[in-house]
Design a protein around this motif. Structure first.
Motif, PDB file in Angstrom:
ATOM      1  N   LEU A 218       0.822  -1.205   0.000  1.00  0.00           N
ATOM      2  CA  LEU A 218       0.000   0.000   0.000  1.00  0.00           C
ATOM      3  C   LEU A 218       0.855   1.253   0.000  1.00  0.00           C
ATOM      4  N   ALA A 219       1.963   1.229   0.758  1.00  0.00           N
ATOM      5  CA  ALA A 219       2.858   2.390   0.778  1.00  0.00           C
ATOM      6  C   ALA A 219       3.484   2.607  -0.584  1.00  0.00           C
ATOM      7  N   ALA A 220       3.944   1.526  -1.204  1.00  0.00           N
ATOM      8  CA  ALA A 220       4.584   1.649  -2.515  1.00  0.00           C
ATOM      9  C   ALA A 220       3.584   2.075  -3.575  1.00  0.00           C
ATOM     10  N   SER A 221       2.321   1.684  -3.405  1.00  0.00           N
ATOM     11  CA  SER A 221       1.335   1.978  -4.448  1.00  0.00           C
ATOM     12  C   SER A 221       1.012   3.465  -4.543  1.00  0.00           C
ATOM     13  N   THR A 222       1.482   4.272  -3.559  1.00  0.00           N
ATOM     14  CA  THR A 222       1.320   5.709  -3.713  1.00  0.00           C
ATOM     15  C   THR A 222       2.207   6.254  -4.812  1.00  0.00           C
ATOM     16  N   ILE A 223       3.230   5.515  -5.195  1.00  0.00           N
ATOM     17  CA  ILE A 223       4.048   5.872  -6.338  1.00  0.00           C
ATOM     18  C   ILE A 223       3.350   5.363  -7.591  1.00  0.00           C
ATOM     19  N   PRO A 224       3.146   6.226  -8.593  1.00  0.00           N
ATOM     20  CA  PRO A 224       2.396   5.821  -9.785  1.00  0.00           C
ATOM     21  C   PRO A 224       2.952   4.555 -10.431  1.00  0.00           C
ATOM     22  N   GLY A 225       2.081   3.557 -10.637  1.00  0.00           N
ATOM     23  CA  GLY A 225       2.462   2.335 -11.327  1.00  0.00           C
ATOM     24  C   GLY A 225       2.938   1.222 -10.428  1.00  0.00           C
ATOM     25  N   GLN A 226       3.186   1.515  -9.121  1.00  0.00           N
ATOM     26  CA  GLN A 226       3.724   0.469  -8.261  1.00  0.00           C
ATOM     27  C   GLN A 226       2.718  -0.638  -7.968  1.00  0.00           C
ATOM     28  N   ALA A 227       1.427  -0.314  -7.970  1.00  0.00           N
ATOM     29  CA  ALA A 227       0.434  -1.347  -7.714  1.00  0.00           C
ATOM     30  C   ALA A 227       0.513  -2.449  -8.766  1.00  0.00           C
ATOM     31  N   GLN A 228       0.741  -2.066 -10.010  1.00  0.00           N
ATOM     32  CA  GLN A 228       0.867  -3.054 -11.088  1.00  0.00           C
ATOM     33  C   GLN A 228       2.148  -3.863 -10.928  1.00  0.00           C
ATOM     34  N   VAL A 229       3.224  -3.222 -10.508  1.00  0.00           N
ATOM     35  CA  VAL A 229       4.485  -3.927 -10.277  1.00  0.00           C
ATOM     36  C   VAL A 229       4.326  -4.915  -9.131  1.00  0.00           C
ATOM     37  N   ALA A 230       3.564  -4.530  -8.103  1.00  0.00           N
ATOM     38  CA  ALA A 230       3.363  -5.409  -6.950  1.00  0.00           C
ATOM     39  C   ALA A 230       2.661  -6.705  -7.340  1.00  0.00           C
ATOM     40  N   LYS A 231       1.944  -6.698  -8.461  1.00  0.00           N
ATOM     41  CA  LYS A 231       1.276  -7.915  -8.933  1.00  0.00           C
ATOM     42  C   LYS A 231       2.233  -8.833  -9.685  1.00  0.00           C
ATOM     43  N   GLY A 232       3.478  -8.392  -9.854  1.00  0.00           N
ATOM     44  CA  GLY A 232       4.456  -9.249 -10.503  1.00  0.00           C
ATOM     45  C   GLY A 232       4.789  -8.862 -11.919  1.00  0.00           C
ATOM     46  N   GLU A 233       4.323  -7.697 -12.374  1.00  0.00           N
ATOM     47  CA  GLU A 233       4.613  -7.252 -13.731  1.00  0.00           C
ATOM     48  C   GLU A 233       5.739  -6.215 -13.726  1.00  0.00           C
ATOM     49  N   TRP A 234       6.180  -5.849 -14.919  1.00  0.00           N
ATOM     50  CA  TRP A 234       7.198  -4.804 -15.111  1.00  0.00           C
ATOM     51  C   TRP A 234       6.755  -3.990 -16.326  1.00  0.00           C
ATOM     52  N   PRO A 235       5.824  -3.036 -16.133  1.00  0.00           N
ATOM     53  CA  PRO A 235       5.157  -2.395 -17.268  1.00  0.00           C
ATOM     54  C   PRO A 235       5.859  -1.176 -17.842  1.00  0.00           C
ATOM     55  N   ALA A 236       6.985  -0.769 -17.276  1.00  0.00           N
ATOM     56  CA  ALA A 236       7.707   0.403 -17.779  1.00  0.00           C
ATOM     57  C   ALA A 236       9.203   0.140 -17.679  1.00  0.00           C
ATOM     58  N   TYR A 237       9.988   0.923 -18.423  1.00  0.00           N
ATOM     59  CA  TYR A 237      11.438   0.712 -18.421  1.00  0.00           C
ATOM     60  C   TYR A 237      11.995   0.650 -17.007  1.00  0.00           C
ATOM     61  N   GLY A 238      11.623   1.583 -16.143  1.00  0.00           N
ATOM     62  CA  GLY A 238      12.133   1.629 -14.780  1.00  0.00           C
ATOM     63  C   GLY A 238      11.204   0.981 -13.784  1.00  0.00           C
ATOM     64  N   ALA A 239      10.483  -0.045 -14.192  1.00  0.00           N
ATOM     65  CA  ALA A 239       9.467  -0.771 -13.413  1.00  0.00           C
ATOM     66  C   ALA A 239       8.149  -0.021 -13.444  1.00  0.00           C
ATOM     67  N   ASP A 240       8.177   1.256 -13.053  1.00  0.00           N
ATOM     68  CA  ASP A 240       7.002   2.117 -13.059  1.00  0.00           C
ATOM     69  C   ASP A 240       7.388   3.424 -13.744  1.00  0.00           C
ATOM     70  N   LYS A 241       6.423   4.286 -13.967  1.00  0.00           N
ATOM     71  CA  LYS A 241       6.722   5.565 -14.617  1.00  0.00           C
ATOM     72  C   LYS A 241       7.440   6.530 -13.689  1.00  0.00           C
ATOM     73  N   ALA A 242       7.539   6.156 -12.408  1.00  0.00           N
ATOM     74  CA  ALA A 242       8.339   6.910 -11.451  1.00  0.00           C
ATOM     75  C   ALA A 242       9.816   6.555 -11.541  1.00  0.00           C
ATOM     76  N   SER A 243      10.150   5.553 -12.343  1.00  0.00           N
ATOM     77  CA  SER A 243      11.544   5.136 -12.605  1.00  0.00           C
ATOM     78  C   SER A 243      12.266   4.683 -11.345  1.00  0.00           C
ATOM     79  N   THR A 244      11.563   3.954 -10.460  1.00  0.00           N
ATOM     80  CA  THR A 244      12.199   3.477  -9.232  1.00  0.00           C
ATOM     81  C   THR A 244      13.064   2.239  -9.437  1.00  0.00           C
ATOM     82  N   LYS A 245      12.804   1.480 -10.513  1.00  0.00           N
ATOM     83  CA  LYS A 245      13.475   0.193 -10.724  1.00  0.00           C
ATOM     84  C   LYS A 245      13.278  -0.726  -9.515  1.00  0.00           C
ATOM     85  N   TYR A 246      12.099  -0.625  -8.923  1.00  0.00           N
ATOM     86  CA  TYR A 246      11.800  -1.353  -7.689  1.00  0.00           C
ATOM     87  C   TYR A 246      10.660  -2.338  -7.902  1.00  0.00           C
ATOM     88  N   SER A 247      10.824  -3.521  -7.313  1.00  0.00           N
ATOM     89  CA  SER A 247       9.748  -4.502  -7.247  1.00  0.00           C
ATOM     90  C   SER A 247       9.700  -5.072  -5.834  1.00  0.00           C
TER      91      SER A 247
END
Length: 660
Positions: A23-52
């Motif tokens: 829930l904390a990570a999902s405040t960063i745009p796109g992290q909710a999708q990454v938390a499901k196990g995907e990698w939908p952007a170059y840097g994981a999310d459009k925030a470019s965190t490179k975090y999963s």
């Protein structure tokens, strides 16, 4: 400054802790999708965190990772369809994984979809015509409105939209399925280049890039002209390819910033665009653009003034292209200290105040931390005097913006005390080598070498034009606000010479012998003390460096050093991070086709660092050095890590690792 806390937080365990983290990570745009196990952007999310937040691979079992599949950068299925198959020397690509397909850019510059479990080709866009063929892009973009799913890519100088399920091009997109990005500039050009991926915000594809061809070299001179097309940033409709807006990075008369180009130099100066990566906050509807140096990277006498919006962080409304705010990090750049890395978006708590932050790492080894809503610095950034220059005809800014926090994460400037001292003999060689050049603190300007005052061989820039940081950028943990920065210590020589080529109309250009030259001794040893490659953790809640870890052996086996039994010295290379729940993964970078990396730079080792301490908990040798940023995903209950690699005798490929 430390955050003010009165109570120690309660420790959460098991599933509740994992839920809170997501829930904390999902405040960063796109992290909710990454938390499901995907990698939908170059840097994981459009925030470019490179975090999963995936943690099937963790500190306890990472030692069991094995290669489970490999796929060429140019799969065999494409080679049968195309002619003159191209396997790139330096495959700096990171795939996407969305809804059960892994999307990659191929050696032909087109897209292929792979089975994420096996690496086998599911579909591919046919090898392009000759006019489209270019080296592969570093990334792709994915868009969906819940019904339509598209993969957006650059194929040469063309913007293309593909059906994400079938790979078919949308023929109604642009002109017969493609948009010619060389068209539409306010100053005509017949070519366009950009190695970074577009970014889709809402229904708008935002494109950076540079009009015109690459910089030419003739007779040991880097050709440079005062007239160049500006690197305007543009927004296109994701469904139709229609141009929606254009932002002028070199302003026109009447626009904000025009007066920072004295003597009407904005009317002919160019570049100043985005050749690095974009980031976005879709909740705000903002796109963040890191811009480059204006035309004449090392000589700016033809463009006097501070030169907005070059070497700046720009925030635009993605729907309209309207400027929201800007911050210029380098006034009147003559060091090639352009922003190249993706800005990292994360929320931090500073002195009890929650801030939507943006963190921009840089070649000069500063992290510029701003409020991404307003553009105001989180900690003061002050104008401080910098050394003057004496190149004839040059215009110099007397000050540059210097962050007060966080501290620089790598060496800035150079003194005698910074030279190697492994042995007295090596130190004397280093002193003798350095004495041939001008040197000093950060922002010591380039000099005219033998053609100018002083008669030296030019000026030493530290950090050099490779960084500090480069396009490989940084990663972050949005749950903790900690930034993880790979950095290299590679000083370079910039020697300006009077241009003798009629194709150049600037009085001074960079001598290309210095363009290729890192500052090192005659036997190839670096001149400065180690480490030469590091991973640095920075707490953006406090603005403090938490730890620094040396990444790799460096030249410790050099004949002049081998008998000294030195500890790891650090391997310089353009390696990128992957940040997971407990680990930071980092390679050593490729060597083949990588500019400005020493002959002993790069390496095949791939490591996992403990996020809390920086301790190496695992390492393995891959078939080649990591040339792209690693990524991770979950498929059918198994976590995979995929990274692009290449080496002198190893063709570029994707390598997937997983637990047995």
């Amino acid at each position: 400054m430390e955050a003010k806390t009165k109570m120690r937080p309660k420790v959460l365990h098991g599933g509740l802790a994992a839920l809170v983290a997501v829930l904390a990570a999902s405040t960063i745009p796109g992290q909710a999708q990454v938390a499901k196990g995907e990698w939908p952007a170059y840097g994981a999310d459009k925030a470019s965190t490179k975090y999963s937040p995936l943690d099937q691979i963790n500190k306890d079992n990472v030692k069991n990772l094995r290669i489970v599949w490999r796929q060429s950068a140019t799969p065999l299925e494409l080679r049968r369809e195309g002619t003159n198959p191209s396997v790139p020397l330096n495959y700096s690509h990171t795939p996407l994984m969305v809804k059960g397909l892994l999307y990659m850019n191929t050696g032909f510059g087109t897209v292929a979809a792979l089975d994420p479990r096996t690496g086998k080709v599911v579909w591919f866009d046919a090898p392009p015509d000759k006019d489209e063929r270019r080296p592969p892009n570093r990334g792709l973009a994915y868009w969906t409105d819940g019904k339509d799913e598209r993969v957006i890519t650059l194929v040469g100088q063309y913007l293309v939209a593909l059906n994400a399920k079938t790979g078919k091009r949308y023929t109604g997109f642009g002109d017969a399925g493609r948009v010619d990005l060389a068209k539409g500039y306010r100053r005509p050009t017949d070519s366009f280049r950009w190695n970074s991926p577009p970014l889709v915000v809402g229904d708008v594809i935002v494109v950076g890039g540079l009009p015109g061809g690459a910089v030419d070299v003739v007779n040991d001179e880097q050709l440079a002209r005062r007239e160049m097309p500006p690197g305007d940033v543009r927004g296109y409709d994701v469904r139709t390819g229609k141009l929606l807006w254009t932002f002028h990075t070199v302003p026109e008369a009447g626009e904000l910033g025009y007066d920072t180009w004295l003597k009407e130099s904005a009317t002919y100066s160019g570049n100043s665009g985005v050749w690095g990566f974009l980031s976005a906050d879709e909740e705000l509807g903002y796109i963040y653009l890191p811009t480059e140096t204006p035309s004449g990277d090392y000589y700016g006498g033809a463009r006097p003034g501070n030169n907005l919006f070059a070497e700046s962080m720009l925030c635009l409304d993605a729907k309209t292209g309207r400027r929201v705010w800007h911050f210029q990090a380098v006034h009147h750049g003559v060091w090639d200290y352009d922003f190249t890395a993706a800005p990292v978006l994360l929320d931090v708590t500073v002195e009890g105040r929650r801030i939507k932050a943006i963190a921009q790492v840089s070649k000069q080894a500063f992290v510029y931390v701003l409020d991404r809503v307003t553009g105001r610095p989180v900690w003061p950034i002050v104008e401080r005097p910098v050394p003057p220059g004496d190149t004839p005809g040059e215009w110099y800014s007397p000050t540059q913006p210097i962050p007060t926090k966080p501290p620089a994460y790598d060496q800035q400037g150079i003194t005698i005390d910074d030279l190697i001292d492994f042995t007295p003999e090596l130190r004397q060689q280093a002193i003798k080598t350095l004495s041939q050049y001008r040197y000093g603190p950060l922002f010591t300007p380039p000099s005219a070498g033998s053609d100018g005052p002083g008669g030296t061989k030019g000026t030493v820039l530290m950090p050099g034009t490779t960084g500090g940081s480069n396009w490989n950028g940084a990663g972050a943990d949005p749950e903790t606000g900690i930034l993880y920065v790979p950095t290299v210590k590679l000083p370079v020589i910039v020697e300006l010479v009077k241009s003798k080529n009629p194709q150049s109309n600037l009085p001074f250009v960079r001598r290309t012998a210095s363009l290729a030259g890192n500052l090192e001794m005659s036997d190839g040893l670096p001149i400065l003390k180690p480490p030469y490659g590091s991973l640095v953790a920075i707490d953006l809640n406090k603005g403090d460096i938490l730890w620094r870890a040396t990444n790799g052996n460096g030249p410790r086996d050099h004949p002049a050093l081998k008998h000294l039994n030195l500890p790891p010295l650090g391997q310089p290379g353009r390696a990128a991070t992957l940040v997971t729940k407990t680990l930071v993964f980092l390679g050593e970078g490729g060597r083949r086709g990588v500019a400005r990396i020493p002959s002993w730079g790069g390496g095949k080792m791939f490591r996992a660092f403990d996020k809390q301490t920086g301790k190496v908990v695992w390492e393995t040798e891959l078939p080649g050095g990591t040339t792209g940023a690693p990524m991770t995903y979950m498929m059918n209950g198994k976590q995979y890590i995929v990274v692009a690699v290449a080496w002198e005798n190893v063709p570029s490929e994707l390598v997937a690792l997983a637990l047995p």
